[in-house]
Scaffold this active site. Structure first.
Site, short mmCIF file in Angstrom:
data_model
loop_
_atom_site.label_atom_id
_atom_site.label_comp_id
_atom_site.label_asym_id
_atom_site.label_seq_id
_atom_site.Cartn_x
_atom_site.Cartn_y
_atom_site.Cartn_z
N ALA A 16 -74.49 -51.72 -22.12
CA ALA A 16 -73.99 -52.72 -23.26
C ALA A 16 -74.74 -53.87 -22.68
O ALA A 16 -74.89 -54.20 -21.69
CB ALA A 16 -72.62 -53.10 -23.34
N GLY A 18 -73.07 -47.94 -21.09
CA GLY A 18 -73.34 -47.76 -22.81
C GLY A 18 -74.75 -46.89 -22.80
O GLY A 18 -74.94 -46.12 -23.70
N GLU A 76 -74.06 -43.41 -22.24
CA GLU A 76 -73.04 -42.86 -23.11
C GLU A 76 -74.10 -42.67 -24.33
O GLU A 76 -73.67 -41.69 -25.11
CB GLU A 76 -72.15 -43.88 -23.47
CG GLU A 76 -71.09 -44.18 -22.38
CD GLU A 76 -70.00 -45.31 -22.84
OE1 GLU A 76 -70.41 -46.42 -22.77
OE2 GLU A 76 -68.79 -45.00 -22.90
N GLU A 96 -69.23 -49.23 -15.35
CA GLU A 96 -68.34 -50.13 -15.86
C GLU A 96 -67.06 -50.69 -14.75
O GLU A 96 -66.71 -51.88 -15.07
CB GLU A 96 -67.80 -49.56 -17.28
CG GLU A 96 -68.64 -49.42 -18.49
CD GLU A 96 -69.47 -48.19 -18.61
OE1 GLU A 96 -69.48 -47.58 -17.45
OE2 GLU A 96 -69.98 -47.90 -19.54
C1 3H9 Z 1 -71.05 -51.16 -20.92
O1 3H9 Z 1 -72.05 -50.52 -21.13
C2 3H9 Z 1 -69.82 -50.87 -21.79
C3 3H9 Z 1 -69.82 -49.81 -22.50
O2 3H9 Z 1 -69.29 -48.60 -21.90
C4 3H9 Z 1 -69.11 -49.98 -23.61
C5 3H9 Z 1 -69.42 -50.59 -24.93
C6 3H9 Z 1 -68.68 -50.55 -26.21
N1 3H9 Z 1 -76.44 -56.85 -19.87
O3 3H9 Z 1 -80.03 -56.51 -11.64
P1 3H9 Z 1 -81.30 -57.00 -12.10
C7 3H9 Z 1 -79.72 -58.69 -16.46
S1 3H9 Z 1 -70.86 -52.22 -19.47
C8 3H9 Z 1 -77.03 -57.95 -19.88
O4 3H9 Z 1 -81.73 -58.28 -11.32
P2 3H9 Z 1 -82.74 -54.46 -10.93
C9 3H9 Z 1 -79.50 -59.24 -15.20
O5 3H9 Z 1 -78.64 -60.29 -15.46
C10 3H9 Z 1 -72.47 -52.25 -19.03
N2 3H9 Z 1 -77.92 -58.35 -19.07
O6 3H9 Z 1 -82.40 -56.07 -11.91
C11 3H9 Z 1 -80.96 -59.92 -14.95
O7 3H9 Z 1 -81.10 -61.01 -15.62
P3 3H9 Z 1 -81.76 -62.16 -15.01
C12 3H9 Z 1 -72.59 -51.14 -17.69
C13 3H9 Z 1 -78.36 -57.37 -18.14
O8 3H9 Z 1 -83.65 -53.99 -11.41
C14 3H9 Z 1 -81.89 -58.89 -15.19
O9 3H9 Z 1 -81.23 -57.82 -16.14
N3 3H9 Z 1 -74.01 -51.05 -17.25
C15 3H9 Z 1 -77.49 -56.25 -18.11
O10 3H9 Z 1 -82.13 -54.91 -9.67
C16 3H9 Z 1 -82.37 -57.97 -14.20
O11 3H9 Z 1 -81.30 -57.45 -13.73
C17 3H9 Z 1 -73.91 -51.81 -16.12
O12 3H9 Z 1 -73.02 -52.47 -15.39
C18 3H9 Z 1 -76.77 -55.96 -19.09
N4 3H9 Z 1 -75.82 -54.92 -19.22
O13 3H9 Z 1 -81.32 -53.69 -11.54
C19 3H9 Z 1 -75.46 -52.01 -15.39
N5 3H9 Z 1 -78.08 -55.59 -16.89
O14 3H9 Z 1 -83.30 -61.63 -14.51
C20 3H9 Z 1 -75.55 -53.35 -14.84
C21 3H9 Z 1 -79.04 -56.18 -16.31
O15 3H9 Z 1 -81.70 -63.37 -15.98
N6 3H9 Z 1 -76.98 -53.60 -14.41
N7 3H9 Z 1 -79.02 -57.65 -17.00
O16 3H9 Z 1 -81.18 -62.49 -13.57
C22 3H9 Z 1 -77.48 -53.20 -13.27
O17 3H9 Z 1 -76.69 -52.34 -12.62
C23 3H9 Z 1 -78.93 -53.54 -12.95
O18 3H9 Z 1 -79.39 -54.73 -13.73
C24 3H9 Z 1 -79.95 -52.58 -13.00
C25 3H9 Z 1 -81.39 -53.17 -12.65
C26 3H9 Z 1 -79.51 -51.47 -11.97
C27 3H9 Z 1 -80.11 -52.05 -14.47
#
Ligand code: 3H9
Length: 692
Positions: free
Chosen positions: A66, A105, A108, A128
């Protein structure tokens, strides 16, 4: 190719509709992405040529979850549930084609598709919990239907990423296709599905694993018990467990209702807000306003360390682990041998636990050279001084280094207390001098304070931050001031803890309250662990403090089985009558009329001055952002993640409340509680630290 909207398009490739999402950086499920899924599936269904649908992403990853920035804002476009319903109710097979990380998400969405095809480097997971949440789009109900309750519990409470190979074995991925050929691989796979007239598999309809798990209700109690310590204080792990329990015991739709209810509770609560704050703070902390990302860096291929004591050895291990050769200098052969021996022993212990091979141990030790000659650092790109805290000795070492180190080398000090601007006066190249304040044990603790002195050059700062990342640390850039950011704030808590035990509390009261607040241990248990005699000398001790008295009685902490607490042979702590008597005697000598101190006062006295000190640090420009201070305290001092760090906590409870208490305490107890100007200003303007 038809554009669905600004982030999605649909291509009809023969008989396959390919819906491509492209929303950098991570294809998070923002309003437009949800609209693209919803609209794309609708168009694919309306197209008679298309017999099946592939959902694929451009850029570095499949949907990573999400859009976290949308939480708390009014939703726009179709809900995620609408988009998922379009996929799940599709009469044509829908295949998720996964590269990068299908997370939260995003995973999902993939679990709602009929099949999942991935490249070998792909990963999936439901992280999450790390944001104080649970998978709120059916993940807690679908995941266990594939992998069973036990594995699902492990995945949702750890947030671990599962690699493609393991995911295939667990049934989460149906097919692995060649790296770089995901699109074609997915198209080939779905054509096979159609040709073989395979049924439209829906994860929600799987029931065998749930039926089997229903016969073992003890799974949940056992899991809770085994992880009680790890989950202490956090709401999200327990809520995730309840959802998996619902998946096992309730029909799918009922389980979804439980998931929805608990998700809503978490997403509107303070813990998740704190954990989401930490997620962004961890990314912000690397961004330096006046040191742009393209600042030239100094290549660091070799590291020199001065001092093979506990800190020097721990620091060395960080670089060896990252494959960077280290030369470590000592003044005496015996100390050098001891230092090298400790490093080897640490590695061998890791090998014994199966976390590294003997070959790895030898490889790391092979990259480590011990020497008694400072001259041997002449080729080092980065030199870190890690000797004891004495300004004259440090200046002497830096003076010598100045003559030895090659031009361009970074000259770093690991001091935790001394003025780095003064250390820099010992060299003719102050621009090369920087503080790299590691936390003990340096090979374990994640925090690094990178301390910028007056004349430190931007390339030296940029390189220090980059090297910190390379060795797996989280680095905060701070300025020179007594104690820098972390210890400067700690001093506030320590001072109040000491005062409180004279005024009426006992060490175990203060420790209990701070432990319950979420710290791994309280200040007195911490002192016992570290050793009360650090910085104490028998010769100079005049019995003037409680610590002096304890040390004089050889109660020097856990190592002597007695300190503030008494310890049994298993190091279990018990309140000590001896300590209590010393405290009472001290209080009486000082004429203090002891009183009952409430738990609330312990929190306010220990924590509010920390928030206030953080404000002073910001005011003086010694930290870039309030969230950097939070990062320091979470990663260096065990501040509970679910409270977001001291500054976020201040915002959560209300800065007006903090200011009012500081003023009240100032009136009662003096200027230890003098409010920071910034705190006063924020309250006057109705603002928060987060708004700065
Ligand atoms: C969810 O899904 C809830 C659902 O179950 C229910 C819904 C109803 N959103 O980490 P990075 C940004 S909760 C917005 O440096 P990497 C991040 O801030 C979500 N922004 O890169 C950064 O911005 P900036 C569950 C996001 O390659 C840029 O992307 N998912 C999101 O080292 C690059 O990120 C997670 O918890 C996001 N979801 O790692 C996954 N994700 O460049 C969270 C990232 O401006 N994300 N950004 O600083 C991660 O674990 C890592 O970002 C990922 C990439 C592994 C994907």
């Amino acid at each position: 190719m038809t554009a669905i909207n600004e982030v999605g398009d649909l291509t009809i490739d023969g008989d396959v509709a390919v819906l491509t999402l492209n929303s950098p950086p991570v294809n998070a499920l923002s309003g437009p992405v949800r609209a693209a899924i919803d609209g794309g599936i609708r168009q694919a269904l309306a197209n008679d040529a298309a017999k099946s649908i592939v959902l694929i992403c451009e850029g570095r990853t499949f949907i990573a979850g999400a859009d976290i920035t949308e939480f708390g804002k009014a939703p726009t476009g179709p809900s995620l549930f609408d988009a998922l319903a379009m996929i799940e109710n599709s009469p044509k097979p829908v295949i998720a084609a996964i590269h990068g990380t299908a997370l939260g998400g995003g995973f999902e969405v993939a679990l709602t598709c009929n099949y999942r095809v991935a490249v070998p480097s792909a990963k999936c997971g439901l992280p999450e919990v790390n944001l104080g949440l649970l998978p709120g789009a059916g993940g807690t109900q679908r995941l266990p239907r594939i992998v069973g309750a036990q594995k699902a519990l492990e995945m949702v409470t750890s947030g671990q990423h599962v690699g493609a190979k393991a995911a295939k074995e667990m049934g989460l991925f149906d097919e692995i296709v060649e790296e770089g050929k995901l699109r074609q691989g997915a198209i080939d796979f779905v054509r096979k599905v159609v040709a073989e007239k395979r049924p439209l598999k829906k994860v929600r309809d799987l029931s065998d694993k749930m039926e089997a798990d229903r016969k073992h209700p003890e799974i949940f109690a056992d899991f809770r018990k085994a992880n009680a310590r790890k989950f202490r204080g956090f709401l999200a792990p327990e809520y995730n467990i309840q959802c998996i329990e619902a998946a096992v015991n309730l029909p799918f739709e009922e389980g979804i209702k439980v998931e929805q209810k608990l998700f809503r509770e978490l997403v509107t609560g303070t813990q998740s807000a704190a954990q989401r704050h930490v997620f962004f703070a961890e990314r912000q902390v690397w961004k330096l306003p006046d040191v742009p990302a393209d600042t030239p860096q100094i290549p660091v291929n070799t590291v020199g360390i001065i001092g093979a004591g506990t800190m020097g050895g721990g620091i060395a291990m960080n670089f060896l682990n990252a494959g960077i050769p280290v030369t470590i200098v000592e003044t005496k052969q015996e100390a050098l041998d001891r230092g090298l021996g400790v490093i080897r022993k640490n590695y061998e212990n890791t090998a014994k636990k199966g976390r590294m091979t003997q070959d790895d141990v030898e490889k790391r030790m092979g990259m480590l050279k011990g020497t008694l000659a400072l001259e041997d650092l002449k080729d080092s790109d980065l030199i870190i001084e890690a000797i004891f805290e004495n300004m004259d000795v440090k200046k002497d070492v830096f003076g010598k280094l100045d003559k030895i180190a090659k031009p361009g080398a970074i000259l770093a000090t690991n001091t935790s207390a001394l003025n780095i601007d003064e250390i820099a006066t010992a060299v003719k190249r102050p621009e090369a001098v920087i503080g790299l304040h590691f936390f003990s044990p340096a090979n374990v603790m994640r925090l690094l304070e990178v301390v910028r002195a007056d004349k430190t050059s931007k390339p030296v700062i940029a390189t220090s931050m980059a090297i910190a990342k390379k060795i797996g640390k989280i680095a905060a850039l701070v300025g020179v001031c007594p104690g820098f950011v972390g210890n400067r704030i700690l001093a506030q808590r320590q001072r109040e803890a000491q005062k409180l035990i004279l005024e009426g509390a006992m060490p175990w009261d203060v420790d209990r309250v701070l432990y319950d607040f979420g710290f791994p241990m309280g200040p007195f248990a911490m002192s016992d662990l570290a050793g009360l005699d650090i910085g104490w000398s028998k010769e100079k001790s005049k019995g003037e403090t409680i610590r002096d008295r304890l040390c004089e009685m050889d109660r020097r902490g856990q190592k002597t089985s007695a300190g503030f607490y008494d310890y049994d042979e298993n190091r279990n702590a018990k309140p000590s009558k001896v300590t209590e008597d010393i405290i009472l005697e001290f209080a009486s000598k000082k004429g203090i009329n002891r009183r009952t101190i409430s738990d609330e006062e312990i929190i306010e006295r220990c924590i509010y001055p920390m928030i206030n000190e953080g404000a002073k640090i910001l005011e003086e420009g010694k930290a870039i952002r309030s969230s950097d201070i939070d990062i320091v305290w979470i990663n260096g001092y065990g501040w509970p993640v679910y409270r977001g760090g001291p500054m976020f906590y201040g915002d959560t409870i209300g800065l007006d409340k903090v200011l009012a208490k500081m003023k009240q305490f100032q009136a009662q107890m003096g200027d230890d509680f003098k409010p920071a100007k910034l705190l006063e200003k924020l309250v006057a303007d109705g603002k928060t630290f987060g708004s700065l």
